[in-house]
Design a protein around this motif. Structure first.
Motif, PDB file in Angstrom:
ATOM      1  N   ARG A 188     134.431 140.066  44.326  1.00 44.12           N
ATOM      2  CA  ARG A 188     135.077 138.869  44.011  1.00 44.12           C
ATOM      3  C   ARG A 188     134.861 137.697  43.923  1.00 44.12           C
ATOM      4  O   ARG A 188     133.867 137.194  44.981  1.00 44.12           O
ATOM      5  N   ASP A 189     135.674 136.834  42.978  1.00 44.95           N
ATOM      6  CA  ASP A 189     135.148 135.398  43.381  1.00 44.95           C
ATOM      7  C   ASP A 189     135.517 134.829  44.000  1.00 44.95           C
ATOM      8  O   ASP A 189     137.255 134.736  44.601  1.00 44.95           O
ATOM      9  N   TRP A 190     135.099 134.514  45.269  1.00 42.96           N
ATOM     10  CA  TRP A 190     136.077 133.402  46.249  1.00 42.96           C
ATOM     11  C   TRP A 190     136.361 132.013  46.278  1.00 42.96           C
ATOM     12  O   TRP A 190     136.852 130.871  47.523  1.00 42.96           O
ATOM     13  N   GLY A 191     136.028 131.356  45.638  1.00 37.62           N
ATOM     14  CA  GLY A 191     135.749 129.651  45.590  1.00 37.62           C
ATOM     15  C   GLY A 191     134.949 129.211  46.610  1.00 37.62           C
ATOM     16  O   GLY A 191     134.475 129.529  47.290  1.00 37.62           O
ATOM     17  N   THR A 192     135.598 127.888  46.841  1.00 40.10           N
ATOM     18  CA  THR A 192     134.403 126.812  47.944  1.00 40.10           C
ATOM     19  C   THR A 192     135.755 127.250  49.216  1.00 40.10           C
ATOM     20  O   THR A 192     135.052 126.238  50.293  1.00 40.10           O
ATOM     21  N   ALA A 193     136.883 127.402  49.811  1.00 41.05           N
ATOM     22  CA  ALA A 193     137.439 127.026  50.758  1.00 41.05           C
ATOM     23  C   ALA A 193     137.314 127.898  52.007  1.00 41.05           C
ATOM     24  O   ALA A 193     137.828 127.680  53.286  1.00 41.05           O
ATOM     25  N   VAL A 194     136.314 129.092  51.710  1.00 38.43           N
ATOM     26  CA  VAL A 194     136.360 129.508  52.864  1.00 38.43           C
ATOM     27  C   VAL A 194     135.238 129.143  53.709  1.00 38.43           C
ATOM     28  O   VAL A 194     133.890 128.316  53.779  1.00 38.43           O
ATOM     29  N   SER A 195     135.273 128.876  54.855  1.00 43.29           N
ATOM     30  CA  SER A 195     134.007 128.421  56.531  1.00 43.29           C
ATOM     31  C   SER A 195     133.729 128.932  56.710  1.00 43.29           C
ATOM     32  O   SER A 195     132.847 128.815  57.559  1.00 43.29           O
ATOM     33  N   VAL A 196     134.141 131.226  57.033  1.00 43.09           N
ATOM     34  CA  VAL A 196     133.622 131.612  58.500  1.00 43.09           C
ATOM     35  C   VAL A 196     133.515 132.819  57.019  1.00 43.09           C
ATOM     36  O   VAL A 196     134.753 133.462  56.888  1.00 43.09           O
ATOM     37  N   VAL A 197     132.505 134.070  57.867  1.00 45.09           N
ATOM     38  CA  VAL A 197     132.366 135.349  57.583  1.00 45.09           C
ATOM     39  C   VAL A 197     132.390 136.122  58.578  1.00 45.09           C
ATOM     40  O   VAL A 197     131.308 135.879  59.276  1.00 45.09           O
ATOM     41  N   LEU A 198     132.860 136.917  59.184  1.00 49.29           N
ATOM     42  CA  LEU A 198     132.631 137.876  60.244  1.00 49.29           C
ATOM     43  C   LEU A 198     131.936 139.281  59.437  1.00 49.29           C
ATOM     44  O   LEU A 198     132.567 139.791  59.042  1.00 49.29           O
ATOM     45  N   CYS A 199     131.354 139.148  60.264  1.00 49.17           N
ATOM     46  CA  CYS A 199     130.717 140.844  59.703  1.00 49.17           C
ATOM     47  C   CYS A 199     130.385 141.741  61.157  1.00 49.17           C
ATOM     48  O   CYS A 199     129.571 141.224  62.223  1.00 49.17           O
ATOM     49  N   LEU A 200     131.234 142.829  60.746  1.00 46.30           N
ATOM     50  CA  LEU A 200     131.268 143.589  62.275  1.00 46.30           C
ATOM     51  C   LEU A 200     130.712 145.209  61.690  1.00 46.30           C
ATOM     52  O   LEU A 200     131.422 145.189  60.739  1.00 46.30           O
ATOM     53  N   ASP A 201     130.152 145.290  63.038  1.00 47.34           N
ATOM     54  CA  ASP A 201     130.445 146.828  63.255  1.00 47.34           C
ATOM     55  C   ASP A 201     131.508 147.340  64.152  1.00 47.34           C
ATOM     56  O   ASP A 201     131.460 146.962  65.516  1.00 47.34           O
ATOM     57  N   GLU A 202     132.790 147.606  63.501  1.00 42.45           N
ATOM     58  CA  GLU A 202     133.980 148.263  64.526  1.00 42.45           C
ATOM     59  C   GLU A 202     133.476 148.876  65.522  1.00 42.45           C
ATOM     60  O   GLU A 202     134.520 149.139  66.080  1.00 42.45           O
ATOM     61  N   SER A 203     132.644 149.763  65.548  1.00 42.44           N
ATOM     62  CA  SER A 203     132.405 150.884  66.233  1.00 42.44           C
ATOM     63  C   SER A 203     132.484 150.417  67.503  1.00 42.44           C
ATOM     64  O   SER A 203     132.588 150.836  68.209  1.00 42.44           O
ATOM     65  N   ARG A 204     131.734 149.947  67.153  1.00 43.63           N
ATOM     66  CA  ARG A 204     130.786 148.282  68.055  1.00 43.63           C
ATOM     67  C   ARG A 204     131.867 147.431  69.002  1.00 43.63           C
ATOM     68  O   ARG A 204     131.305 146.749  69.493  1.00 43.63           O
ATOM     69  N   ALA A 205     132.410 146.832  68.168  1.00 40.50           N
ATOM     70  CA  ALA A 205     133.029 145.199  68.113  1.00 40.50           C
ATOM     71  C   ALA A 205     133.509 145.078  69.600  1.00 40.50           C
ATOM     72  O   ALA A 205     133.404 143.809  70.039  1.00 40.50           O
ATOM     73  N   LEU A 206     134.379 146.616  70.321  1.00 39.23           N
ATOM     74  CA  LEU A 206     134.701 145.951  71.659  1.00 39.23           C
ATOM     75  C   LEU A 206     133.479 146.498  72.241  1.00 39.23           C
ATOM     76  O   LEU A 206     134.432 146.518  74.002  1.00 39.23           O
ATOM     77  N   GLY A 207     132.638 146.555  72.620  1.00 33.89           N
ATOM     78  CA  GLY A 207     132.140 147.699  73.612  1.00 33.89           C
ATOM     79  C   GLY A 207     130.956 146.648  74.110  1.00 33.89           C
ATOM     80  O   GLY A 207     130.662 145.477  73.777  1.00 33.89           O
ATOM     81  N   ALA A 208     130.063 147.158  75.173  1.00 31.12           N
ATOM     82  CA  ALA A 208     129.328 146.245  75.514  1.00 31.12           C
ATOM     83  C   ALA A 208     127.937 146.316  74.639  1.00 31.12           C
ATOM     84  O   ALA A 208     127.018 147.114  73.993  1.00 31.12           O
ATOM     85  N   VAL A 209     127.699 144.822  73.850  1.00 38.33           N
ATOM     86  CA  VAL A 209     127.172 144.628  72.834  1.00 38.33           C
ATOM     87  C   VAL A 209     125.689 143.954  73.480  1.00 38.33           C
ATOM     88  O   VAL A 209     125.920 142.762  74.105  1.00 38.33           O
ATOM     89  N   ARG A 210     124.424 144.221  72.811  1.00 32.78           N
ATOM     90  CA  ARG A 210     123.434 143.953  73.441  1.00 32.78           C
ATOM     91  C   ARG A 210     123.377 142.417  72.270  1.00 32.78           C
ATOM     92  O   ARG A 210     123.341 143.003  71.171  1.00 32.78           O
ATOM     93  N   THR A 211     122.781 141.507  72.651  1.00 30.48           N
ATOM     94  CA  THR A 211     122.318 139.832  71.536  1.00 30.48           C
ATOM     95  C   THR A 211     121.401 140.086  71.416  1.00 30.48           C
ATOM     96  O   THR A 211     120.751 141.004  72.117  1.00 30.48           O
TER      97      THR A 211
END
Length: 413
Positions: A188-211
């Protein structure tokens, strides 16, 4: 009177208090921020574009003892203009009124906590750092920029991730928060209005995550004992060797590290635990399975490539650092292929001393400095009668090369 520079974060749609603007001689900000407020009649207005002219104007007004207000998006201290202002005028001259950042708002729209998220900016920066963070971590927020938006991220990350594209946050007419696959984002062509993109592994997004290392949930140590990994017949890089290899590889957030001839994948797993994106190349089917199991056991992402080097390396992105733990007679060709593409360093572990000269020649021939050490260690081992002996491990030669800076024409090195 010496006025401070008042820096107002407009948040995601929050109004600017009128008293903040009262008496301001200069108001600096994005066009949409300036258009949304009523400025004092005598105030000069500067639309933020290139930063240098705006900073020069701020300095002129400060020298005259005039009051300056800077309007910024979100929280101006979070990847925002506060850094540039503090470096130019000193933090003591700033009166910062923070707003809610786009990252906080995007996660709030999803109902997700983000104290365990990795946040990177791709605005005016190398996109590969953001891409590698997305590959390595299950919850990443990327602040976007021209040429570094959802399409570019979608083209670079794997299909097991979900991208949440957030734009015009706080604007009731224009705000959008869309959940898409990487392939959908890339198309897609998203234009210029996008400010942030979240990239998620949804299987672990709510788990105990090691940073990343050093964070509250970072790894408690490295150079883990061999017992921490599944391996076959002690075919694993011993922890003493791994400790020095990790020190020379220097894995960190935003890096990409190859572990070639990975065996158990212990080096790849440790690099991933320290924040880097890791690729493990292994020619055996059972070895590839062990690497996946070891990565899962340590809660990290390691991309496993089942194939034989150097041919298996051709489709991979260029790495920052490479560890070579196997290769046999093909070792010189593998070292050459890795050295041609490594941005920073190549580390090689060898049990056979007669392979060292060819590996060293391959490194230096590719423009690397070269150094090495023979590692011989003896571990404490129990004997009957509650006494202890020293048990020698097999010696390993560790060779490492660091890419030399490119020569500048006309300057002797």
């Amino acid at each position: 009177m010496t006025w401070p520079i008042t820096v107002v974060g407009t948040g995601t749609g929050a109004p600017v208090p009128e008293d903040v603007l009262a008496g301001a001689a200069l108001v600096v900000g994005g066009r949409r921020h300036l258009d949304a407020v009523r400025l004092p009649e005598a105030a000069e207005r500067i639309v933020l574009g290139p930063l240098a002219p705006a900073l020069e104007a701020v300095e002129r007004y400060l020298d005259k003892g005039a009051r300056v207000v800077v309007l910024a998006s979100g929280d101006p201290g979070f990847f925002g203009i506060v850094r540039a202002l503090a470096e130019r005028f000193g933090a003591g001259r700033l009166d910062v009124r923070p707003g809610v950042s786009s990252v906080a708002t995007a996660f709030a729209r999803l109902g997700l906590p983000w104290d365990d998220a990795v946040v990177v900016s791709a605005h005016g920066r190398d996109l590969r750092t953001a891409v590698n963070a997305c590959r390595a971590h299950p919850k990443v927020a990327v602040l976007t920029g021209p040429g570094a938006g959802p399409a570019e991220l979608g083209a670079a990350v794997s299909g097991d991730r979900v991208l949440v594209v957030a734009g015009a946050l706080g604007d009731p007419r224009r705000e959008r928060v869309e959940r898409v696959t990487p392939a959908e984002a890339a198309a897609r062509d998203w234009g210029t209005a996008v400010s942030v993109v979240l990239c998620l592994d949804e299987s672990r997004a709510l788990g105990a995550v090691r940073t990343v290392a050093g964070g509250l949930d970072g790894p408690a140590g490295w150079a883990l004992d061999e017992a921490e990994f599944a391996h076959r017949d002690s075919m694993i890089t011993k922890f003493e060797v791994r400790a020095l290899a990790l020190a020379r590889l220097g894995p960190r957030l935003g890096d990409l590290v190859w572990d070639v001839g990975a065996g158990s994948g212990s080096v790849a797993v440790e690099c991933a635990r320290l924040g880097a994106a890791a690729v493990a190349v292994e020619k055996t089917v059972d070895g590839a399975g062990r690497i996946r199991a070891n990565a899962a056991a340590h809660g990290v992402d390691v991309r496993v490539v089942h194939g034989e080097a150097p041919a298996a390396l051709s489709g991979l992105d260029d790495p920052d650092a490479v560890f070579i733990g196997g290769g046999g007679r093909e070792l010189p060709a593998i070292v050459t292929a890795c050295a041609r593409r490594a941005r920073r360093t190549v580390v090689i572990a060898m049990a056979a001393l007669d392979r060292v000269p060819a590996a060293r020649e391959a490194l230096t021939g590719a423009g690397f400095s070269c150094d090495g050490v023979l590692l011989q260690s003896s571990r404490l081992a129990p004997l009957p009668g509650d006494v202890t002996r020293l048990a020698a491990t097999n010696p390993v030669f560790l060779l490492w090369g660091v890419r030399l800076p490119a020569p500048i024409e006309g300057v002797a090195r």
